[in-house]
Design an enzyme around this catalytic site. Structure first.
Site, short mmCIF file in Angstrom:
data_model
loop_
_atom_site.label_atom_id
_atom_site.label_comp_id
_atom_site.label_asym_id
_atom_site.label_seq_id
_atom_site.Cartn_x
_atom_site.Cartn_y
_atom_site.Cartn_z
N GLU A 155 0.78 -1.24 0.00
CA GLU A 155 0.00 0.00 0.00
C GLU A 155 0.82 1.30 0.00
OE1 GLU A 155 -4.21 -1.73 1.70
OE2 GLU A 155 -2.78 -1.00 3.16
N HIS A 297 -13.14 42.22 -15.27
CA HIS A 297 -13.78 42.48 -16.57
C HIS A 297 -14.92 41.49 -16.73
CE1 HIS A 297 -14.19 43.40 -20.81
NE2 HIS A 297 -13.99 42.13 -21.14
N ASN A 298 -16.04 41.92 -17.34
CA ASN A 298 -17.20 41.02 -17.50
C ASN A 298 -17.46 40.27 -16.21
OD1 ASN A 298 -17.40 41.76 -20.16
ND2 ASN A 298 -16.54 39.87 -20.98
N ASP A 329 -22.66 45.08 -17.79
CA ASP A 329 -23.14 45.40 -19.16
C ASP A 329 -24.66 45.40 -19.11
OD1 ASP A 329 -20.54 45.23 -19.92
OD2 ASP A 329 -20.86 43.83 -21.57
N HIS A 342 -23.73 39.40 -21.70
CA HIS A 342 -22.76 39.82 -22.71
C HIS A 342 -23.53 39.94 -24.02
CE1 HIS A 342 -19.03 39.90 -25.08
NE2 HIS A 342 -18.49 40.34 -23.96
N GLU A 376 -21.33 49.62 -18.43
CA GLU A 376 -21.34 49.65 -19.89
C GLU A 376 -22.81 49.68 -20.27
OE1 GLU A 376 -19.26 47.79 -23.68
OE2 GLU A 376 -18.30 48.46 -21.86
#
Length: 734
Positions: A155, A297-298, A329, A342, A376
């Protein structure tokens, strides 16, 4: 091994007895699963009642928190069907998805909620020794194939043990009962022999007079000479003995044993990261433009930009990681409610107002410093007004809507003055000085910027702007960029522009010093190219080199770029703001990243890293019996001249305690901007090496001396007890 009295806790007892809980993935996917806590007090096991032998497990150490009630999008969507007092969410570290559960009774839900919280707390407060014991216990469990409480000699290969050392030691030393198999106690003894680290013992020997212990004065010498601690070494030596020495006898003599010495070296204080730089140590009273700001971002995406799932969870994860600039956005929704996704893709949609509620709840959990909401805006005037109402109603006083002192600013306010505030970054009618023009020209969105191939003056887009929304913009007015000369003559400090990565890269090359001067006064936001549909990232270092503050990355995508971001913002209490070096804050600076030797105060340094050994390196692909062949690479990111990589050779078949003893050397021309990344890989001559772990930190946060580097997973979460042991020296380069 004692998992402590916590197992006598009534909630934990219920968990150990097991419960049937509904696992919920969507409104239509709700399935019963049997959950229970295993005897180790750390592993949660679950299986479907019918699916034969298949089961799953996860460890309490992978959990970050438990949310009570309808606190996830999935549970909110079934709120009519299951009341809040039956529901809870298990939240995992890193990028692993959450698990939503529904109990059969409120009492059972409470037992699991409270029980898991207690276990998480226990796991977080384990000391080094308990962690190691736990690790041993886990290994024994994995290696004890037939669950007879013994581990036979076939083992241990599972244990990634050094395959030469184990067989030799095994018969003589460990197997006292002469059965060719180990009981757990014997196994622990066996493990201790295997993990006696010669390389630590050698360092200990250099300073110990009798080879048994370090007397107070000997420990002081070690701290002064090797760890370069100077004056405070005497005081520090006393504290270290109190804190890390396990033997009472040694403590009474003001001495440290080898065990205590190894515990100190493996602790936070023995880590490569300067402890004083972990705390809030920077001046937070300078203008916003003087800081690097952790930016996403996003932010609404958990996956890629074409099909990804838009999610509130993504905002929670980014904010918890110290992000201070999130992006929304917004588009017109069908029923008068603005939605976020998006645009023109198949990503799912979420309500604008739900994001704002999430922001309100999570914005200041990790850091008190201001959050910038980068909008945005693709909505018509009516839904812009709805957005303005949501922002005011949901955020209340948290939203900054007026000038701090009523004065038109000559420079931006500081993070300190804006503590606890959310700032809206968006278009604005007119300036702070005047408010007259209803139509807005001269502003383009990221998408239009891309579509125009970044032409300097895109067609003037006439878009109507809602006065209510415009009025909420104070210090972050979005504006199209007209060149550095134009900005120098006309720009206001509260006007800011966004640049795509390719445009920013071009400006960096063509006019680096101008960009730096521009960034001393105004904020600039950089975003990934629209061609990165897989949500990959660009290297943020080029942008930081010229002082760009808001270098936005896809937080949902693991890899080198997020390692650098996490590395830069790991200092200063992970508050999401890092003060730029002085030569990036001075409006008349002469600094150019391409000619670092030209600046005043130029002092290159030599960085020498002796990579000594590695400990318990995790196996990447869990193929039976496969063992890692580890190598260590040190990478420097900074001004172009500092970019460098050096690596050790690889060691065959040893992830347990590989020893390299190889030295890697670097010259660093601009230490204030350099980041150092340690990467461990599994060498493969036929294909790409597999990633094992990494740790990234600013060069200025490195402690010299014998140090441990505690490795992180691809997701940036801890993987104890995996570490590297190194000796670092930093000297003037002459």
């Amino acid at each position: 091994i004692d998992s402590g009295s916590i197992q006598d806790d009534p909630d934990v007892k219920i968990m150990m007895a097991g419960s049937t809980l509904r696992k919920v993935k969507s409104r239509s996917w709700k399935k019963q699963r049997h959950f229970r806590l295993l005897e180790d007090g750390l592993t949660i096991w679950y299986k479907s009642r019918w699916a034969g032998r298949g089961h799953s497990t996860f460890s309490v150490t992978e959990l970050e928190a438990v949310r009570e009630g309808h606190q996830s999008e999935v549970l909110l969507s079934i709120a009519e069907e299951f009341p809040a007092n039956l529901c809870f969410t298990l939240v995992f570290h890193g990028r692993q998805g959450n698990v939503d559960l529904v109990a059969e009774s409120p009492e059972e839900a409470q037992a699991w909620i409270q029980g898991v919280r207690k276990l998480i707390h226990k796991a977080q407060t384990m000391d080094e020794k308990e962690r190691l014991d736990q690790w041993v216990w886990d290994w024994f469990q994995k290696a004890d194939k037939n669950k007879d409480g013994k581990m036979n000699f076939k083992e241990p290969k599972l244990m990634k043990l050094n395959k030469y050392k184990a067989p030799l030691l095994f018969p003589q030393m460990a197997d006292k009962s002469d059965t060719g198999s180990l009981e757990i106690e014997e196994f622990v003894h066996f493990y201790k022999i295997l993990t006696q680290r010669d390389e630590v013992w050698k360092v200990f020997q250099d300073y110990s007079g009798d080879g048994e212990k370090l007397m107070l004065e000997e420990l002081e010498n070690f701290l002064r000479i090797e760890q370069q601690e100077g004056e405070q070494s005497a005081q520090h030596a006393k504290e270290l003995i109190d804190r890390y020495e396990p033997s009472e006898t040694a403590k009474k003599q003001s001495a440290m044993s080898l065990d205590g010495f190894q515990m100190y070296l493996c602790s936070q204080e023995g880590s490569i990261f300067k402890p004083e730089h972990r705390h809030l140590y920077q001046d937070m009273s300078q203008p916003l433009s003087h800081y690097f700001i952790s930016s996403s971002h996003n932010t609404y995406l958990l996956e890629d930009q074409l099909r990804g799932h838009s999610s509130l969870e993504a905002y929670i994860q980014a904010l918890k990681r110290g992000c201070r600039c999130v992006e929304v956005d917004s588009w017109d929704g069908n029923d008068g409610e603005p939605i976020v996704y998006h645009g023109h893709t198949l990503t799912s949609k979420i309500l604008f107002r739900d994001i704002i509620s999430t922001l309100k709840e999570y914005a200041f959990k990790t850091s008190d410093f201001p959050v910038i909401l980068s909008l945005e805006n693709h909505c018509g005037v009516e839904q812009q007004t709805v957005m303005a109402q949501h922002l005011r109603q949901i955020l209340g006083d948290t939203l900054l809507t007026t000038l701090l002192d009523g004065q038109i600013p000559q420079q931006l306010p500081s993070p300190q003055e804006l503590k606890g505030k959310i700032l809206l970054k968006a278009k604005k009618i007119g300036g702070l000085e005047d408010c007259n023009d209803e139509t807005l020209t001269d502003e383009v969105s990221d998408d239009e910027e891309m579509a125009n191939g970044e032409a300097e003056s895109p067609t003037k887009s006439k878009s109507k702007l809602s006065r209510e929304l415009s009025d909420l913009v104070v210090y972050c007015k979005s504006l199209h960029f007209h060149g550095f000369e134009h900005a120098r003559l006309h720009a206001k400090c509260y006007e800011m522009s966004s640049f795509s990565e390719s445009k920013a890269k071009r400006l960096t090359k063509e006019a680096g010093t101008d960009f730096i001067r521009y960034n001393t006064r105004q904020l600039s936001r950089i975003y990934p190219s629209g061609l990165r549909t897989d949500s990959s990232n660009y290297n943020p270092q080029d942008m930081w080199n010229v002082g760009c503050q808001i270098v936005a990355l896809n937080f949902q995508t693991a890899g080198l770029e997020m390692d650098l971001n996490d590395g830069l913002f790991r200092q200063n209490n992970c508050c999401g703001y890092v003060l730029k070096p002085d030569f990036l804050r001075d409006g008349d600076t002469q600094f150019s990243p391409d000619k670092p030797e030209g600046r005043q105060g130029y002092r290159p340094l030599r960085l020498s890293i002796q990579v000594i050994s590695g400990q318990q390196l995790p196996k990447v692909n869990q193929k039976e019996g496969s063992i890692v062949d580890p190598l260590v690479r040190v990478e420097i990111y900074g001004v172009p001249q500092d970019q460098a990589k050096e690596e050790t050779s690889h060691i065959n078949n040893n992830g347990f305690n590989p020893v390299w003893n190889e030295t890697l050397n670097f010259i660093i021309h601009t230490p204030e901007l350099a980041l150092v990344r340690f990467v461990v890989e599994d060498y493969d001559k036929a294909s790409r090496n597999d990633f094992i772990g990494q740790f990234t930190l600013p060069f200025m946060c490195i402690q010299a001396g014998y140090r441990h580097i505690h490795l992180l997973s691809k997701d940036g979460t801890a993987i104890p007890p995996s570490s590297l042991f190194v000796n670092v020296s930093i000297s003037e380069f002459t």
